[in-house]
Design an enzyme around this catalytic site. Structure first.
Site, short mmCIF file in Angstrom:
data_model
loop_
_atom_site.label_atom_id
_atom_site.label_comp_id
_atom_site.label_asym_id
_atom_site.label_seq_id
_atom_site.Cartn_x
_atom_site.Cartn_y
_atom_site.Cartn_z
CG ASP A 10 -25.20 23.75 -25.88
OD1 ASP A 10 -26.42 24.18 -25.56
OD2 ASP A 10 -24.33 24.37 -26.28
CB SER A 11 -27.46 25.08 -29.61
OG SER A 11 -26.68 25.97 -28.71
CE1 TYR A 42 -30.33 24.12 -32.38
CE2 TYR A 42 -31.48 23.29 -30.66
CZ TYR A 42 -30.70 23.17 -31.71
OH TYR A 42 -30.62 21.70 -31.99
N GLY A 43 -30.69 30.32 -29.86
CA GLY A 43 -31.20 31.23 -29.28
C GLY A 43 -32.27 32.34 -29.80
CB CYS A 73 -28.95 23.72 -24.52
SG CYS A 73 -29.42 25.33 -25.47
CG ASN A 74 -29.86 27.80 -19.41
OD1 ASN A 74 -30.45 27.77 -18.52
ND2 ASN A 74 -28.58 27.61 -19.70
CB THR A 75 -32.07 28.09 -25.95
OG1 THR A 75 -31.32 29.17 -25.75
CG2 THR A 75 -32.93 28.70 -27.12
CB CYS A 192 -26.64 31.37 -21.90
SG CYS A 192 -26.02 30.81 -23.29
CB THR A 193 -24.37 26.13 -21.23
OG1 THR A 193 -24.95 25.85 -22.60
CG2 THR A 193 -25.65 25.36 -20.05
#
Ligand code: DGL
Length: 273
Positions: A10-11, A42-43, A73-75, A192-193
């Site tokens: 994840d970011s 990151y978004g 991470c969704n982004t 979004c996590t």
């Protein structure tokens, strides 16, 4: 082919909400978690930047021997996964696998909505990518997807302000914005996590008949299913029940905040990429 742990990326801290559920569902496997905290969030970043950062982290996981990496991470899943799978994996190592969180969530969302109207809340990057409307359409063409970017939510969580009164304004603001798009939305996806930490506050601002979905358990179930269907990958994953945590930023900060997301104490190792 050497064996290794499953990589979870994840970011920052958000992916720990996913790893937490994966480790409950699949406790026998070994995991390496990497939070790219030094470059989070990151978004708001460009496609190219998110792609380069994510690729660099995925290559690092491969150097650690991971046969499988989950972009928790969704982004990163929205902006980098497809390019990594199609452009990079064939040259780096076609036997390795990188999976994201958007497909497993999209596959199952139809089981939760009765009105066929779903709201997706995510970072600006995830929302602008249109990944959810595109993926959900493939599985459920009758579902209408409404989207809302929530750019203040990750900073509230990362700065530990998410339980403060000040957070209420921004939590309610984006919820009203998405609910004003349709009266019939009956399912809100936290895409979004980081957002599971806001779930109690979110539920306080919306009608009780709306289901709020977070992704941890969905992704964990999907990984279990994937490993059952892909024995050749499962056999490459080591099984000593151990988890190791890395951060690209301060380990003191990471260890302090990570336990809030992971639900258990965490001791991290500093990584310079
Ligand atoms: N946790 C990430 C996600 O699921 C977003 C955090 C960030 O903006 O870096 O999209």
């Amino acid at each position: 082919m050497t064996k290794g742990p499953i990589g979870v990326f994840d970011s920052g801290y958000g992916g720990l909400t996913v790893l937490k559920e994966i480790a409950v569902k699949l406790p026998e496997y070994d995991y390496i978690y990497l939070g790219d905290n030094a470059r989070a969030p990151y978004g708001p970043r460009s496609f190219e930047t998110i792609y380069q950062y994510t690729l660099q982290c995925v290559e690092w996981f491969f150097k650690q021997g991971c046969p499988l990496v989950i972009l928790a991470c969704n982004t990163a899943s929205a902006k980098a996964l497809r390019s990594i799978q199609q452009i990079n994996l064939p040259t780096i190592d076609p036997a390795k696998r990188v999976l994201g969180v958007i497909r497993p969530t999209s596959e199952i969302i139809g089981k939760f909505t009765h009105s066929n109207k779903v709201g997706v809340l995510g970072t600006a990057g995830t929302i602008q990518s249109l990944s959810y409307p595109i993926e959900i359409e493939k599985f459920y063409p009758d579902i209408t997807v409404y989207q809302q970017a929530c750019p203040m939510w990750v900073p509230l969580v990362e700065n530990n302000e998410y339980t403060s009164e000040g957070a209420d304004y921004f939590i309610n603001k984006y919820l009203q914005q998405i609910l004003s798009q349709s009266n019939d939305i009956d399912t809100l996806l936290l895409a979004c996590t980081h957002y599971p930490l806001l779930i109690d506050k979110i539920k306080g601002f919306i009608p009780a008949n709306i289901t709020v979905l977070s992704q941890g358990k969905i992704v964990a179930n999907s990984l279990l299913n994937y490993l059952e269907r892909h024995q050749e990958i499962a056999e490459l994953c080591t099984k000593n029940g151990q988890s190791t945590f890395y951060t690209t930023d301060s380990t003191e900060d990471f260890d302090q905040k990570a336990s809030i997301f992971y639900g258990k104490p965490v001791r991290s190792i500093h990584l310079i990429l």
